[in-house]
Write a protein that holds these residues in place. Structure first.
Motif, PDB file in Angstrom:
ATOM      1  N   THR A   5       0.826  -1.207   0.000  1.00  0.00           N
ATOM      2  CA  THR A   5       0.000   0.000   0.000  1.00  0.00           C
ATOM      3  C   THR A   5       0.859   1.255   0.000  1.00  0.00           C
ATOM      4  N   HIS A   6       1.864   1.287   0.869  1.00  0.00           N
ATOM      5  CA  HIS A   6       2.740   2.456   0.948  1.00  0.00           C
ATOM      6  C   HIS A   6       3.455   2.699  -0.381  1.00  0.00           C
ATOM      7  N   GLY A   7       4.009   1.652  -0.965  1.00  0.00           N
ATOM      8  CA  GLY A   7       4.758   1.800  -2.213  1.00  0.00           C
ATOM      9  C   GLY A   7       3.888   2.231  -3.381  1.00  0.00           C
ATOM     10  N   LEU A   8       2.734   1.580  -3.548  1.00  0.00           N
ATOM     11  CA  LEU A   8       1.858   1.913  -4.677  1.00  0.00           C
ATOM     12  C   LEU A   8       1.230   3.287  -4.504  1.00  0.00           C
ATOM     13  N   ASN A   9       0.895   3.647  -3.273  1.00  0.00           N
ATOM     14  CA  ASN A   9       0.300   4.964  -3.050  1.00  0.00           C
ATOM     15  C   ASN A   9       1.319   6.066  -3.273  1.00  0.00           C
ATOM     16  N   ARG A  10       2.573   5.807  -2.938  1.00  0.00           N
ATOM     17  CA  ARG A  10       3.619   6.780  -3.211  1.00  0.00           C
ATOM     18  C   ARG A  10       3.785   6.984  -4.723  1.00  0.00           C
ATOM     19  N   LEU A  11       3.615   5.925  -5.485  1.00  0.00           N
ATOM     20  CA  LEU A  11       3.762   6.011  -6.939  1.00  0.00           C
ATOM     21  C   LEU A  11       2.554   6.646  -7.622  1.00  0.00           C
ATOM     22  N   PHE A  12       1.335   6.281  -7.181  1.00  0.00           N
ATOM     23  CA  PHE A  12       0.136   6.653  -7.935  1.00  0.00           C
ATOM     24  C   PHE A  12      -0.897   7.455  -7.129  1.00  0.00           C
ATOM     25  N   GLY A  13      -0.852   7.379  -5.816  1.00  0.00           N
ATOM     26  CA  GLY A  13      -1.794   8.144  -4.998  1.00  0.00           C
ATOM     27  C   GLY A  13      -3.213   7.621  -4.993  1.00  0.00           C
ATOM     28  N   ASN A  14      -3.410   6.369  -5.380  1.00  0.00           N
ATOM     29  CA  ASN A  14      -4.773   5.830  -5.475  1.00  0.00           C
ATOM     30  C   ASN A  14      -4.955   4.525  -4.700  1.00  0.00           C
ATOM     31  N   THR A  15      -4.076   4.263  -3.722  1.00  0.00           N
ATOM     32  CA  THR A  15      -4.066   2.961  -3.048  1.00  0.00           C
ATOM     33  C   THR A  15      -4.356   3.114  -1.557  1.00  0.00           C
ATOM     34  N   ASN A  16      -5.229   2.253  -1.050  1.00  0.00           N
ATOM     35  CA  ASN A  16      -5.569   2.261   0.376  1.00  0.00           C
ATOM     36  C   ASN A  16      -5.445   0.863   0.960  1.00  0.00           C
ATOM     37  N   LEU A  17      -5.179   0.818   2.254  1.00  0.00           N
ATOM     38  CA  LEU A  17      -5.106  -0.445   2.987  1.00  0.00           C
ATOM     39  C   LEU A  17      -6.455  -0.741   3.622  1.00  0.00           C
ATOM     40  N   VAL A  18      -6.913  -1.974   3.478  1.00  0.00           N
ATOM     41  CA  VAL A  18      -8.123  -2.432   4.167  1.00  0.00           C
ATOM     42  C   VAL A  18      -7.758  -3.668   4.976  1.00  0.00           C
ATOM     43  N   VAL A  19      -8.016  -3.627   6.262  1.00  0.00           N
ATOM     44  CA  VAL A  19      -7.783  -4.787   7.126  1.00  0.00           C
ATOM     45  C   VAL A  19      -9.057  -5.617   7.122  1.00  0.00           C
ATOM     46  N   ALA A  20      -9.010  -6.768   6.487  1.00  0.00           N
ATOM     47  CA  ALA A  20     -10.227  -7.552   6.257  1.00  0.00           C
ATOM     48  C   ALA A  20     -10.849  -8.078   7.539  1.00  0.00           C
ATOM     49  N   ASP A  21     -10.084  -8.150   8.626  1.00  0.00           N
ATOM     50  CA  ASP A  21     -10.631  -8.625   9.890  1.00  0.00           C
ATOM     51  C   ASP A  21     -11.608  -7.627  10.507  1.00  0.00           C
ATOM     52  N   VAL A  22     -11.570  -6.397  10.052  1.00  0.00           N
ATOM     53  CA  VAL A  22     -12.458  -5.352  10.563  1.00  0.00           C
ATOM     54  C   VAL A  22     -13.614  -5.190   9.585  1.00  0.00           C
ATOM     55  N   SER A  23     -14.831  -5.253  10.085  1.00  0.00           N
ATOM     56  CA  SER A  23     -16.009  -5.271   9.203  1.00  0.00           C
ATOM     57  C   SER A  23     -16.207  -3.966   8.444  1.00  0.00           C
ATOM     58  N   ASP A  24     -15.482  -2.911   8.804  1.00  0.00           N
ATOM     59  CA  ASP A  24     -15.609  -1.647   8.078  1.00  0.00           C
ATOM     60  C   ASP A  24     -15.164  -1.758   6.628  1.00  0.00           C
ATOM     61  N   TRP A  25     -14.546  -2.887   6.243  1.00  0.00           N
ATOM     62  CA  TRP A  25     -14.121  -3.050   4.854  1.00  0.00           C
ATOM     63  C   TRP A  25     -15.295  -2.913   3.882  1.00  0.00           C
ATOM     64  N   VAL A  26     -16.495  -3.197   4.375  1.00  0.00           N
ATOM     65  CA  VAL A  26     -17.675  -3.090   3.510  1.00  0.00           C
ATOM     66  C   VAL A  26     -17.820  -1.663   2.981  1.00  0.00           C
ATOM     67  N   ASP A  27     -17.613  -0.669   3.847  1.00  0.00           N
ATOM     68  CA  ASP A  27     -17.731   0.733   3.425  1.00  0.00           C
ATOM     69  C   ASP A  27     -16.662   1.102   2.402  1.00  0.00           C
ATOM     70  N   SER A  28     -15.515   0.449   2.474  1.00  0.00           N
ATOM     71  CA  SER A  28     -14.410   0.778   1.570  1.00  0.00           C
ATOM     72  C   SER A  28     -14.588   0.191   0.178  1.00  0.00           C
ATOM     73  N   VAL A  29     -15.326  -0.902   0.058  1.00  0.00           N
ATOM     74  CA  VAL A  29     -15.406  -1.604  -1.234  1.00  0.00           C
ATOM     75  C   VAL A  29     -16.765  -1.530  -1.900  1.00  0.00           C
ATOM     76  N   VAL A  30     -17.753  -0.993  -1.210  1.00  0.00           N
ATOM     77  CA  VAL A  30     -19.126  -1.089  -1.718  1.00  0.00           C
ATOM     78  C   VAL A  30     -19.299  -0.417  -3.085  1.00  0.00           C
ATOM     79  N   ASN A  31     -18.542   0.640  -3.364  1.00  0.00           N
ATOM     80  CA  ASN A  31     -18.682   1.345  -4.639  1.00  0.00           C
ATOM     81  C   ASN A  31     -17.602   0.985  -5.664  1.00  0.00           C
ATOM     82  N   MET A  32     -16.814  -0.037  -5.389  1.00  0.00           N
ATOM     83  CA  MET A  32     -15.789  -0.447  -6.345  1.00  0.00           C
ATOM     84  C   MET A  32     -16.432  -1.131  -7.551  1.00  0.00           C
ATOM     85  N   ASP A  33     -15.783  -0.986  -8.720  1.00  0.00           N
ATOM     86  CA  ASP A  33     -16.340  -1.583  -9.934  1.00  0.00           C
ATOM     87  C   ASP A  33     -15.229  -2.174 -10.796  1.00  0.00           C
TER      88      ASP A  33
END
Length: 283
Positions: A150-178
Motif C-alpha cells: 500500500t505504501h509503495g503503490l500509493n507513493r507512486l500513484f496516490g490511489n491505493t488504500n489499505l483495508v484490514v479484512a478482519d475489521v467489518s468496516d471493509w464493507v464501506d471501503s469496497v461497496v462502490n468499487m467496480d
C-alpha cells in the motif's frame, strides 16, 4: 532418483493452469497421491487423466506409474511424521541457526522466482497501472505485506488504500468499487474467512483481483484474476513473509523503473514537499 516434489516446484511456472492445480495438490498431499491411481487423482482434482499424464511427461517421466514410484521412494526415505516445528528444528545447532535460516529464505525466494513467469509479472504491472482505485488487504501474517505494498503503490500513484479484512468496516471501503478498480489480496494459511468474503463481494461487482498466496489451491484463487504464488514456509512454526515481501518490493520497483512517465512527476512532487518541510531532519 530426483525428488518428484522438487521437480514439480521447479517446473510449476512452466505448466498450464490446469496442470498447476494438479501439481499443487500433489505437493500438498504427497502421501495420498503416492497410493492413488491416475483415475482416482483425476477425480480428486477434477481434471482428466490426460492432463495428469501430460504433467508427468513434462517432468521427464515415462508416465504416471514411474512418477508415482519416485514419489513412494521419496516418502520411504523421509523420517517418521513430525509436527512442522519439530521437523524444521531437527538437527539445527544453535550456532548454525542463522545460516540455516538464511539458506531457507534463499531457497524460498528461488522457488518463488521459478513459480512466477515474466508474463505474469508484466500483467500484474498493467493491471495496477490501469486501475482507478487499488485496495491492498491482508490479515495476520499477510497484513505487513499489504501495508508495505500500500505504501509503495500509493507513493507512486496516490490511489491505493489499505483495508484490514478482519475489521467489518471493509464493507464501506469496497461497496462502490467496480470493474475499473483492483484488489490485491494477501492470504496465507490458516486462510482467513474475511479475506474470502471481501474477495467474493468485490468480484460480484466486477472488480479485478490479484492474489499473493502460498499455492494455486488456496481459497483466494477461486476469485483471483491473477495469482502470484510464493513459498511461505519457515524454519519454525509460522508463515514467513520474506518471499511475499520480495514480490511486493519487485512490483513497486518495476513500476517505478518501467513506467517513469506515470510515476516520476508524482515522486518528484512528494520528494520536494518532504524536503521543504524538513521531514527527515534529526535536528
Amino acid at each position: 532418483m530426483e525428488n518428484p516434489i522438487e521437480k514439480l516446484q521447479h517446473k510449476i511456472g512452466e505448466l498450464t493452469e490446469t496442470q498447476r492445480r494438479v501439481a499443487d495438490y500433489i505437493i500438498k498431499h504427497p502421501l495420498d497421491v503416492a497410493f492413488l491411481t491416475v483415475d482416482q487423482l483425476a477425480g480428486v482434482v477434477k481434471t482428466s487423466t490426460t492432463t495428469i499424464m501430460r504433467l508427468t511427461f513434462n517432468l521427464g517421466y515415462s508416465g504416471y506409474s514411474e512418477f508415482q514410484k519416485g514419489l513412494q521412494e521419496n516418502l520411504r526415505n523421509q523420517a517418521a511424521p513430525q509436527t512442522r516445528f519439530e521437523a524444521n528444528i531437527k538437527g539445527i545447532e544453535e550456532d548454525d541457526l542463522w545460516g540455516r535460516y538464511a539458506e531457507k529464505q534463499i531457497n524460498n525466494i528461488q522457488n518463488t522466482i521459478e513459480m512466477i513467469s515474466h508474463e505474469t509479472l508484466e500483467q500484474t504491472q498493467k493491471m495496477i497501472l490501469s486501475a482507478n482505485r487499488i485496495i491492498c488487504t491482508g490479515v495476520r501474517s499477510g497484513l505487513p505485506v499489504a501495508q508495505y505494498l500500500t505504501h509503495g503503490l500509493n507513493r507512486l500513484f496516490g490511489n491505493t488504500n489499505l483495508v484490514v479484512a478482519d475489521v467489518s468496516d471493509w464493507v464501506d471501503s469496497v461497496v462502490n468499487m467496480d470493474e475499473n478498480d483492483l484488489v490485491i489480496a494477501i492470504s496465507f494459511p490458516r486462510y482467513a474467512r474475511r479475506i474470502i468474503d471481501l474477495s467474493r463481494t468485490v468480484k460480484n461487482n466486477g472488480v479485478k483481483i490479484i492474489s499473493i498466496t502460498d499455492s494455486y489451491s488456496a481459497p483466494i484463487t477461486t476469485y483471483s484474476d491473477l495469482v502470484l504464488p510464493c513459498n511461505a514456509s519457515s524454519i519454525a512454526f509460522h508463515n514467513s513473509v520474506v518471499s511475499s515481501i520480495f514480490i511486493a518490493d519487485y512490483i513497486i520497483s518495476a513500476l517505478a523503473i518501467n513506467y517513469p512517465d506515470q510515476t516520476k512527476k508524482r515522486l518528484d512532487k512528494v520528494n520536494a514537499i518532504l524536503t521543504d518541510i524538513n521531514y527527515h531532519s534529526l535536528d
